[in-house]
Design a protein around this motif. Structure first.
Motif, PDB file in Angstrom:
ATOM      1  N   GLN A   1       0.868  -1.000   0.041  1.00  0.00           N
ATOM      2  CA  GLN A   1      -0.116   0.130   0.122  1.00  0.00           C
ATOM      3  C   GLN A   1       0.866   1.271   0.165  1.00  0.00           C
ATOM      4  O   GLN A   1       1.472   1.419   1.011  1.00  0.00           O
ATOM      5  CB  GLN A   1      -0.922   0.050   1.263  1.00  0.00           C
ATOM      6  CG  GLN A   1      -2.006   0.972   1.186  1.00  0.00           C
ATOM      7  CD  GLN A   1      -2.826   0.907   2.521  1.00  0.00           C
ATOM      8  OE1 GLN A   1      -3.473  -0.110   2.752  1.00  0.00           O
ATOM      9  NE2 GLN A   1      -2.725   2.014   3.440  1.00  0.00           N
ATOM     10  N   VAL A   2       0.971   1.976  -1.051  1.00  0.00           N
ATOM     11  CA  VAL A   2       1.896   2.990  -1.244  1.00  0.00           C
ATOM     12  C   VAL A   2       1.205   4.669  -1.278  1.00  0.00           C
ATOM     13  O   VAL A   2       1.961   5.419  -1.196  1.00  0.00           O
ATOM     14  CB  VAL A   2       2.495   3.003  -2.700  1.00  0.00           C
ATOM     15  CG1 VAL A   2       3.601   1.580  -2.510  1.00  0.00           C
ATOM     16  CG2 VAL A   2       1.665   2.903  -3.811  1.00  0.00           C
ATOM     17  N   ALA A   3      -0.096   4.616  -1.429  1.00  0.00           N
ATOM     18  CA  ALA A   3      -0.594   5.726  -1.037  1.00  0.00           C
ATOM     19  C   ALA A   3      -2.243   5.530  -0.462  1.00  0.00           C
ATOM     20  O   ALA A   3      -2.779   4.465  -0.699  1.00  0.00           O
ATOM     21  CB  ALA A   3      -0.929   6.601  -2.444  1.00  0.00           C
ATOM     22  N   THR A   4      -2.796   6.490   0.416  1.00  0.00           N
ATOM     23  CA  THR A   4      -4.088   6.214   1.179  1.00  0.00           C
ATOM     24  C   THR A   4      -4.655   7.545   1.076  1.00  0.00           C
ATOM     25  O   THR A   4      -4.294   8.429   1.460  1.00  0.00           O
ATOM     26  CB  THR A   4      -3.482   5.784   2.635  1.00  0.00           C
ATOM     27  OG1 THR A   4      -2.824   4.550   2.626  1.00  0.00           O
ATOM     28  CG2 THR A   4      -4.756   5.638   3.145  1.00  0.00           C
TER      29      THR A   4
ATOM     30  N   ARG B   1       6.224 -10.611  -0.916  1.00  0.00           N
ATOM     31  CA  ARG B   1       5.230  -9.617  -1.284  1.00  0.00           C
ATOM     32  C   ARG B   1       4.439  -9.296  -0.282  1.00  0.00           C
ATOM     33  O   ARG B   1       4.233 -10.107   0.519  1.00  0.00           O
ATOM     34  CB  ARG B   1       4.625  -9.983  -2.650  1.00  0.00           C
ATOM     35  CG  ARG B   1       5.145 -10.766  -3.673  1.00  0.00           C
ATOM     36  CD  ARG B   1       6.268  -9.758  -4.352  1.00  0.00           C
ATOM     37  NE  ARG B   1       7.549 -10.094  -4.044  1.00  0.00           N
ATOM     38  CZ  ARG B   1       8.830  -9.309  -4.343  1.00  0.00           C
ATOM     39  NH1 ARG B   1       8.495  -8.319  -5.438  1.00  0.00           N
ATOM     40  NH2 ARG B   1       9.687  -9.620  -3.887  1.00  0.00           N
ATOM     41  N   GLY B   2       3.649  -8.143  -0.272  1.00  0.00           N
ATOM     42  CA  GLY B   2       2.917  -7.864   0.915  1.00  0.00           C
ATOM     43  C   GLY B   2       1.508  -8.435   0.531  1.00  0.00           C
ATOM     44  O   GLY B   2       1.074  -9.299  -0.370  1.00  0.00           O
ATOM     45  N   GLY B   3       0.918  -8.987   1.761  1.00  0.00           N
ATOM     46  CA  GLY B   3      -0.169  -9.623   1.785  1.00  0.00           C
ATOM     47  C   GLY B   3      -1.608  -9.344   1.845  1.00  0.00           C
ATOM     48  O   GLY B   3      -2.487  -9.826   2.013  1.00  0.00           O
ATOM     49  N   ARG B   4      -1.652  -7.975   1.816  1.00  0.00           N
ATOM     50  CA  ARG B   4      -2.948  -7.300   1.799  1.00  0.00           C
ATOM     51  C   ARG B   4      -3.957  -7.619   0.801  1.00  0.00           C
ATOM     52  O   ARG B   4      -5.184  -7.733   0.939  1.00  0.00           O
ATOM     53  CB  ARG B   4      -2.762  -5.610   1.907  1.00  0.00           C
ATOM     54  CG  ARG B   4      -4.159  -4.891   1.706  1.00  0.00           C
ATOM     55  CD  ARG B   4      -5.055  -4.918   3.061  1.00  0.00           C
ATOM     56  NE  ARG B   4      -6.281  -4.494   2.997  1.00  0.00           N
ATOM     57  CZ  ARG B   4      -7.317  -4.386   2.401  1.00  0.00           C
ATOM     58  NH1 ARG B   4      -7.511  -5.732   1.783  1.00  0.00           N
ATOM     59  NH2 ARG B   4      -8.447  -3.918   2.447  1.00  0.00           N
ATOM     60  N   LEU B   5      -3.285  -7.660  -0.444  1.00  0.00           N
ATOM     61  CA  LEU B   5      -4.279  -8.169  -1.534  1.00  0.00           C
ATOM     62  C   LEU B   5      -4.466  -9.706  -1.850  1.00  0.00           C
ATOM     63  O   LEU B   5      -3.345 -10.331  -1.639  1.00  0.00           O
ATOM     64  CB  LEU B   5      -3.557  -7.570  -2.676  1.00  0.00           C
ATOM     65  CG  LEU B   5      -3.545  -6.103  -2.980  1.00  0.00           C
ATOM     66  CD1 LEU B   5      -2.638  -5.580  -4.257  1.00  0.00           C
ATOM     67  CD2 LEU B   5      -4.849  -5.284  -2.865  1.00  0.00           C
ATOM     68  N   ALA B   6      -5.717  -9.900  -1.682  1.00  0.00           N
ATOM     69  CA  ALA B   6      -5.765 -11.571  -1.727  1.00  0.00           C
ATOM     70  C   ALA B   6      -5.836 -11.941  -3.169  1.00  0.00           C
ATOM     71  O   ALA B   6      -5.892 -11.342  -4.055  1.00  0.00           O
ATOM     72  CB  ALA B   6      -7.280 -11.613  -1.259  1.00  0.00           C
ATOM     73  N   MET B   7      -5.362 -13.332  -3.342  1.00  0.00           N
ATOM     74  CA  MET B   7      -5.487 -13.917  -4.602  1.00  0.00           C
ATOM     75  C   MET B   7      -6.636 -15.088  -4.413  1.00  0.00           C
ATOM     76  O   MET B   7      -6.856 -15.758  -3.418  1.00  0.00           O
ATOM     77  CB  MET B   7      -4.074 -14.728  -4.609  1.00  0.00           C
ATOM     78  CG  MET B   7      -2.987 -13.990  -4.544  1.00  0.00           C
ATOM     79  SD  MET B   7      -2.524 -13.154  -6.118  1.00  0.00           S
ATOM     80  CE  MET B   7      -2.116 -14.286  -7.191  1.00  0.00           C
TER      81      MET B   7
END
Length: 453
Positions: free
Chosen positions: A135-138, A325-331
């Motif tokens: 997450q690079v911008a909020t 990798r970051g884990g916030r985005l689900a697959m």
């Protein structure tokens, strides 16, 4: 775009094909009234129910569900300066993630606007890079609408989530040109709050300006899908001192790992930093002894010198980042770890054929393997700076590309890494297809796969 209002006057949106509506229209009865053309009043049976097709425009689309996982993201396409992409969607509850994939072919400023239909709902917008899936911008206030801006180049993901309530909403992304330099925007005193500047490749150049006012460091983030050498120069007032620190933030923006530093007393502060493929770099500009003067940071890309020498298929793949990798985005879907299906546009494949001038037979002087076409050599040249190599190809069709992923990754981590490679490649000019080699399960009568890969 068709806009309706509800009985209370609240605005609603409708766009984009295959939209089915229940319609009840009052009609003048054909068999009622006089013959003078005035007709009679409608009766209870004078109703028409049916389907209304709403045409999608180039700039506005209706959300494609399911899009709650990164590998099912709604693809909005390219976004160049002067263009706006608008999507009309619905967040049904706090567990409903809507993910959209966008490609900025060149570095642009993106203005994001989110307007909800229900003023009581609280929807937020998050931007993710493709290299680290971080997450690079909020844009997350407690308001019914959100707005802000960020810099983008290459592929990025937009996630919309309801922090409270549910609502239909309209999300707009507008791109504008960036001038000769990018100015810092405070606060940016940590890697988590660093200014995201998009992807950075071997031919890129960025000028970033700021100052040390406040005594805190300034951070910026660069997503490097390709292995590269960064030529760095930081210029500032000769009576002060700034140092540069580079971190690998691929797996954790909150706790990035040290990569390199430039800490001389020279003005400008200069040096080279080598970075492995698929690395999200956090760069810290640290004022020393209370430095407050304006500074100008110049970063230029240079092709990472790959081991093995030569060119084309004789060139060894670049080293991949070993970070997770970051884990916030689900697959949602399984894929073969490290395997991608890649195809160039016809124009890019043709230009590669002409440049390579290679046939389909083995050639020890060029390192070309038997059966690999010159268009596949073009793909191979592209993916080797990402750490991959072509292993199979269909003539005039896609190629299968393999990446040796770092050891010790779990199945889910390997899937995210593989997807990040595909998403990063998809943002490169001339790439028509870049996707994981998904695992498909046979069903019904078809039990023999017809996919040669």
């Amino acid at each position: 775009m068709i806009r309706f209002t509800d009985p209370d006057g609240a605005r609603g949106w409708l766009t984009a094909g295959a939209l089915t509506l229940s319609l009840t229209l009052s009609l003048t009865a054909c068999n009622s009234g006089s013959d003078d053309g005035t007709g009679g009043g409608p009766t209870g049976s004078d109703r028409l129910a049916g389907v209304l097709s709403v045409l999608q425009t180039d700039d506005t689309s209706l959300e494609n569900e399911p899009n709650g996982t990164v590998d099912q993201a709604h693809i909005l396409g390219d976004l160049i300066a002067g263009q706006t992409r608008t999507v009309v969607a619905s967040a049904t509850d706090t567990d409903d993630d809507d993910i959209f994939q966008v490609v900025a072919p060149t570095r642009v400023m993106i203005d994001v606007t989110l307007n909800t239909l229900d003023p009581a709902a609280d929807l937020d917008v998050f931007i993710f890079d493709t290299v680290g899936l971080q997450q690079v911008a909020t844009f997350a206030t407690n308001n019914a609408s959100e707005s802000g801006s960020f810099v983008a180049e290459g592929t990025f993901f937009v996630l919309v989530n309801a922090d409270a309530g549910s609502s239909d909403y309209e999300l707009s992304l507008t791109a504008s040109s960036i001038g000769a330099s990018i100015a810092e925007v405070e606060p940016n005193d940590s890697a988590q709050g660093g200014a995201y500047l998009g992807t950075f490749d071997n031919s890129d150049s960025i000028t970033f300006t700021g100052n040390g006012t406040g005594g805190s460091s300034d951070f910026l983030l660069l997503a490097l899908p390709e292995a590269a050498t960064l030529d760095v120069s930081l210029n500032f007032d000769g009576g002060e001192d700034y140092d540069l620190f580079f971190f690998d933030a691929t797996s954790d923006l909150a706790n990035p790992a040290a990569l390199a530093s430039l800490t001389s007393f020279n003005v400008p502060e200069t040096g080279q930093v080598m970075v492995n493929a698929m690395t999200l770099v956090a760069l810290e500009i640290r004022p020393i002894s209370g430095a407050v003067s304006d500074y100008t940071l110049q970063i230029d890309g240079d092709l990472f010198r790959l081991a093995g020498g030569g060119s084309g298929l004789g060139q060894a793949p670049a080293a991949l980042s070993s970070s997770k990798r970051g884990g916030r985005l689900a697959m949602a879907h399984r894929s073969f770890p490290g395997d991608l299906i890649v195809q160039l546009t016809p124009e890019a494949a043709a230009s590669g054929d002409q440049a390579a001038g290679l046939g389909q037979t083995g050639d020890s002087t060029t390192g070309q393997r038997t059966g690999i076409t010159s268009s596949a050599t073009r793909v191979d040249d592209l993916v080797r700076s990402f750490g991959g190599q072509v292993v199979e190809t269909i003539p005039n069709g896609p190629s299968k590309v393999h990446f040796d992923l770092p050891a010790g990754l779990s199945d889910s981590e390997a899937a995210r890494y593989t997807f990040a490679l595909a998403a990063s490649l998809s943002g490169r000019p001339g790439v028509m297809i870049a996707e994981p080699d998904y695992v498909m399960t046979a069903f019904a009568a078809q039990t023999t796969p017809n996919d040669p890969f």
